[in-house]
Design an enzyme around this catalytic site. Structure first.
Site, PDB file in Angstrom:
ATOM      1  N   ARG A 112     -59.316  20.036 -10.937  1.00  0.00           N
ATOM      2  CA  ARG A 112     -58.683  20.923 -10.867  1.00  0.00           C
ATOM      3  C   ARG A 112     -58.694  22.458 -10.091  1.00  0.00           C
ATOM      4  O   ARG A 112     -59.981  23.008 -11.241  1.00  0.00           O
ATOM      5  CB  ARG A 112     -57.546  21.211 -12.586  1.00  0.00           C
ATOM      6  N   HIS A 140     -48.512  20.528  -7.263  1.00  0.00           N
ATOM      7  CA  HIS A 140     -48.766  19.916  -8.687  1.00  0.00           C
ATOM      8  C   HIS A 140     -48.212  18.399  -8.558  1.00  0.00           C
ATOM      9  O   HIS A 140     -47.449  18.121 -10.167  1.00  0.00           O
ATOM     10  CB  HIS A 140     -48.752  20.458 -10.222  1.00  0.00           C
ATOM     11  N   GLN A 143     -47.694  16.800 -12.557  1.00  0.00           N
ATOM     12  CA  GLN A 143     -46.742  17.006 -12.780  1.00  0.00           C
ATOM     13  C   GLN A 143     -45.164  16.052 -12.490  1.00  0.00           C
ATOM     14  O   GLN A 143     -44.229  15.982 -13.805  1.00  0.00           O
ATOM     15  CB  GLN A 143     -46.778  18.747 -13.013  1.00  0.00           C
ATOM     16  N   ASP A 234     -40.382  27.899 -14.498  1.00  0.00           N
ATOM     17  CA  ASP A 234     -41.998  27.571 -14.419  1.00  0.00           C
ATOM     18  C   ASP A 234     -42.406  28.722 -15.162  1.00  0.00           C
ATOM     19  O   ASP A 234     -41.868  29.963 -14.648  1.00  0.00           O
ATOM     20  CB  ASP A 234     -42.678  26.468 -13.712  1.00  0.00           C
ATOM     21  N   CYS A 274     -42.819  22.665 -17.244  1.00  0.00           N
ATOM     22  CA  CYS A 274     -44.263  22.021 -17.193  1.00  0.00           C
ATOM     23  C   CYS A 274     -44.674  22.193 -18.017  1.00  0.00           C
ATOM     24  O   CYS A 274     -45.869  21.950 -18.292  1.00  0.00           O
ATOM     25  CB  CYS A 274     -44.961  22.126 -16.038  1.00  0.00           C
ATOM     26  N   ARG A 302     -46.952  12.934 -19.743  1.00  0.00           N
ATOM     27  CA  ARG A 302     -48.631  13.469 -18.348  1.00  0.00           C
ATOM     28  C   ARG A 302     -49.199  12.129 -18.609  1.00  0.00           C
ATOM     29  O   ARG A 302     -49.365  11.124 -17.763  1.00  0.00           O
ATOM     30  CB  ARG A 302     -48.381  14.408 -18.611  1.00  0.00           C
TER      31      ARG A 302
END
Length: 319
Positions: A112, A140, A143, A234, A274, A302
């Site tokens: 990450r 991402h 996600q 988001d 998210c 997830r």
């Protein structure tokens, strides 16, 4: 359900590292793993990563990604190696050196970080590791797996559905655009001028489109949301953009997802986010807490999506 991967993917730096059929399989496998989780140590997949080591290198804060990956590896029988932030790629020593050290000890690295280019440089430097993108500024993909698992749970068939994303054309929007195209889902993205999805992402999604899926860009959020099966938003200010926060609040104010905007979607449309969420900014508290909201289903999924992904990358034979 069994499937032998014809060409097991080496890395997962983007949704597009999977073939469309393998993306569909990943969603199906995730739902199976979710159902089998209640079996605990007796689950058929409880030992598929036995004697495999997965390192985690996180340069950005994380709640959902770190927690779900750690649980996923352990529930598949693998071992987690949590690397210290001080070994951040490209700072203490060259990126390639970090990769070539880790490949002597572990089987996969979950990263990450900020730079997609640094992630790709890391992956290119290793001949043994499997590298997973746990979020960069551009993508991402983990996600997106959870998002489409959630939609599949709710709707069953995905092809022909419409997902509307309202907000910044950021990493979330990019991965949604790619996955939507591959799964036959129409994707509408509404962003203010200057914050649109990058042209390269639009072109990639257009080239990947299946089952008549269309990616359409809008400046008016109501036009994007009209008739949508799900409405997604988001944060307006992502990590690393804090200096722009005041400007972004002003620019994105007309893009708030509120009850009025939700009425433009289908009557049973879902609300997606998210997380982390900022009530009163990108969406209202009323929408976030409404019956339409599936945000915590996304967070739960997830775990299951990442378990399926790890199996596809690291386990041999069939799943």
């Amino acid at each position: 359900m069994t499937q032998t991967m014809a060409a097991r993917p080496r890395h997962f730096l983007s949704v597009t590292d999977l073939e469309a059929a393998d993306l569909e399989y990943c969603l199906e496998l995730a739902l199976r793993l979710k159902a089998e989780r209640a079996l605990g140590a007796d689950a058929p997949t409880a030992h598929v990563l036995a004697r495999q080591y997965v390192a985690m290198l996180f340069e950005k804060p994380s709640l959902r990604t770190r927690t779900t990956f750690e649980i996923a590896v352990r529930e598949l029988g693998g071992e987690i190696i949590a690397l210290q932030t001080a070994v951040a790629i490209g700072r203490r020593e060259p990126i390639a050196d970090v990769a070539r050290n880790l490949e002597r000890w572990v089987d996969a690295v979950i990263i990450r970080t900020f730079s997609q280019r640094a992630l790709e440089e890391f992956a290119a430097a290793t001949t043994r590791l499997h590298v997973v993108n746990a979020l960069t500024d551009e993508q991402h993909p983990c996600q997106a797996l959870a998002d489409f698992i959630t939609l599949k749970e709710r709707f069953g068939s995905l092809a022909g559905r419409t997902l509307a994303f309202v907000g910044d054309g950021n990493n979330i929007a990019a991965s949604l655009a790619h996955a939507s195209a591959m799964l036959g889902v129409n994707c509408h993205i509404a962003s203010p001028p200057g914050y649109e999805l990058p042209a390269s992402t639009v072109q990639k999604a257009t080239n990947l489109a299946r089952h008549g899926a269309r990616l359409r860009l809008f400046t008016d959020p109501a036009d994007a949301v009209a008739g949508a099966d799900a409405v997604y938003t988001d944060t307006w200010t992502s990590m690393g953009q804090e200096a722009e926060a005041d400007v972004r609040r002003e620019v994105f104010a007309p893009y708030q997802v509120n009850n009025k905007l939700m009425t433009a979607a289908k009557p049973d449309a879902l609300f997606m986010h998210c997380l982390p969420a900022h009530r009163g900014e990108e969406m209202t508290a009323e929408v976030f807490e409404s019956r339409a909201s599936v945000v915590f289903d996304q967070a739960e999924n997830r775990l299951h999506g990442q378990k399926a992904l790890l199996m596809m990358l690291l386990s041999s034979g069939t799943a």
